[in-house]
Design a protein around this motif. Sequence first.
Motif, mmCIF file in Angstrom:
data_model
loop_
_atom_site.group_PDB
_atom_site.id
_atom_site.type_symbol
_atom_site.label_atom_id
_atom_site.label_comp_id
_atom_site.label_asym_id
_atom_site.label_seq_id
_atom_site.Cartn_x
_atom_site.Cartn_y
_atom_site.Cartn_z
ATOM 1 N N ASP A 67 0.843 -1.191 0.000
ATOM 2 C CA ASP A 67 0.000 0.000 0.000
ATOM 3 C C ASP A 67 0.887 1.253 0.000
ATOM 4 O OD1 ASP A 67 -1.912 1.917 0.235
ATOM 5 O OD2 ASP A 67 -2.775 1.157 2.097
ATOM 6 N N ARG A 69 0.005 4.285 -0.876
ATOM 7 C CA ARG A 69 -0.717 5.548 -0.686
ATOM 8 C C ARG A 69 -0.230 6.249 0.578
ATOM 9 N NH1 ARG A 69 -6.453 3.910 0.202
ATOM 10 N NH2 ARG A 69 -5.339 2.328 1.362
ATOM 11 N N ASP A 73 -4.472 9.689 1.955
ATOM 12 C CA ASP A 73 -5.324 9.163 0.880
ATOM 13 C C ASP A 73 -6.407 8.266 1.411
ATOM 14 O OD1 ASP A 73 -3.831 10.510 -0.958
ATOM 15 O OD2 ASP A 73 -2.653 8.771 -1.583
#
Length: 73
Positions: A67, A69, A73
């Motif tokens: 992940d 992000r 986010d």
Amino acid sequence: MPVATTDSALEARLRERADELSSRELTEFAHSLGLYPPGYGEDFDPPLVLTWPPGEDFDSEGLLVWDLRSDED
């Protein structure tokens, strides 16, 4: 970013644990198996998550991804 491994046994071990571990615990488990995201280091250790592409049925396997992000986010 998908987990890059051609070892189906490693991927199977991760998938077996994905439902019982948190993202961070799954990440640590992946590290114990020798799997790290590209660019891994002291300041970069994204969690490992199970996700499904848009439109994919949640009954499918899904994808194991790092992940990347940001927390916002």
